[in-house]
Design a protein around this motif. Structure first.
Motif, PDB file in Angstrom:
ATOM      1  N   GLN A   1      44.380  19.187  49.297  1.00  0.00           N
ATOM      2  CA  GLN A   1      45.833  19.293  49.464  1.00  0.00           C
ATOM      3  C   GLN A   1      46.587  18.748  48.263  1.00  0.00           C
ATOM      4  OE1 GLN A   1      46.856  17.476  53.195  1.00  0.00           O
ATOM      5  NE2 GLN A   1      46.265  19.284  54.361  1.00  0.00           N
ATOM      6  N   ASP A   2      45.986  17.785  47.547  1.00  0.00           N
ATOM      7  CA  ASP A   2      46.668  17.208  46.381  1.00  0.00           C
ATOM      8  C   ASP A   2      46.504  18.051  45.121  1.00  0.00           C
ATOM      9  OD1 ASP A   2      44.079  16.744  45.481  1.00  0.00           O
ATOM     10  OD2 ASP A   2      44.226  14.560  45.564  1.00  0.00           O
ATOM     11  N   GLY A   3      45.850  19.211  45.229  1.00  0.00           N
ATOM     12  CA  GLY A   3      45.676  20.105  44.085  1.00  0.00           C
ATOM     13  C   GLY A   3      44.377  19.905  43.326  1.00  0.00           C
ATOM     14  N   SER A   4      43.680  18.803  43.568  1.00  0.00           N
ATOM     15  CA  SER A   4      42.390  18.603  42.910  1.00  0.00           C
ATOM     16  C   SER A   4      41.346  19.485  43.597  1.00  0.00           C
ATOM     17  CB  SER A   4      41.975  17.126  42.979  1.00  0.00           C
ATOM     18  OG  SER A   4      41.751  16.729  44.322  1.00  0.00           O
ATOM     19  N   SER A   5      40.191  19.609  42.969  1.00  0.00           N
ATOM     20  CA  SER A   5      39.174  20.485  43.537  1.00  0.00           C
ATOM     21  C   SER A   5      37.856  19.741  43.744  1.00  0.00           C
ATOM     22  CB  SER A   5      38.953  21.699  42.636  1.00  0.00           C
ATOM     23  OG  SER A   5      38.487  21.297  41.377  1.00  0.00           O
ATOM     24  N   PHE A   6      37.009  20.344  44.545  1.00  0.00           N
ATOM     25  CA  PHE A   6      35.649  19.862  44.780  1.00  0.00           C
ATOM     26  C   PHE A   6      34.783  21.088  44.994  1.00  0.00           C
ATOM     27  CE2 PHE A   6      37.591  20.274  48.896  1.00  0.00           C
ATOM     28  CZ  PHE A   6      36.588  20.743  49.726  1.00  0.00           C
ATOM     29  N   TYR A   7      33.491  20.878  45.131  1.00  0.00           N
ATOM     30  CA  TYR A   7      32.564  21.988  45.288  1.00  0.00           C
ATOM     31  C   TYR A   7      31.731  21.822  46.555  1.00  0.00           C
ATOM     32  CZ  TYR A   7      33.919  23.000  40.577  1.00  0.00           C
ATOM     33  OH  TYR A   7      34.664  23.296  39.472  1.00  0.00           O
ATOM     34  N   PHE A   8      31.606  22.914  47.280  1.00  0.00           N
ATOM     35  CA  PHE A   8      30.711  22.971  48.430  1.00  0.00           C
ATOM     36  C   PHE A   8      29.427  23.629  47.951  1.00  0.00           C
ATOM     37  CE2 PHE A   8      28.821  25.442  51.873  1.00  0.00           C
ATOM     38  CZ  PHE A   8      28.612  24.454  52.810  1.00  0.00           C
TER      39      PHE A   8
END
Length: 138
Positions: A29-36
């Protein structure tokens, strides 16, 4: 996760297909990303006092994109949920909610796997465990 050549069922080890890693970038939600990430795996467990062979996958969330299956596994530290089992063979019956074709594909792996217990199945890297292997530093 840790890799070890020694199979100890008490360590709940997994054998994985290192080439099967799939990743997807997700947004917070804060615009940062992660990976699944998800990688195919097989493993042995004890069920009602008998050895069973399981097939499915390991999955997890990581901040950095893993370049390889090995990168994904070594950065994968949360074993809370264990493997996502889609099929299990106990030597006489199959469990899994998949199509008949998929059951047959699973049994092509699980039957010889259980027959050769505790050998590492062909084409899989192992053994990978969330627990620190005996004799290894913390």
């Amino acid at each position: 996760m840790h890799r070890t050549d020694r199979f100890l069922i008490s360590q709940k080890p997994y054998a994985v297909d290192l080439g099967s890693l799939q990743t997807a970038r997700k947004e917070r939600q804060d615009g940062s990303s992660f990976y699944f990430g998800r990688i195919n795996a097989v493993w042995f467990r004890r069920k009602q006092g008998a050895n069973v062979a399981c097939i499915g996958s390991l999955w997890g969330f990581q901040d950095d994109l893993p370049a390889t299956g090995t990168d994904f596994l070594t950065a994968h530290t949360d074993g809370t949920y264990g493997g996502d089992c889609t099929g299990r063979w106990d030597g006489s019956s199959y469990w899994g909610n998949v199509t008949l074709d998929t059951q047959e594909e699973h049994l092509e792996i699980l039957r010889p796997m259980l027959d050769a217990y505790p050998a590492l199945p062909d084409g899989y890297s192992g053994w990978w465990t969330f627990q620190t292997p005996k004799g290894a530093g913390a």
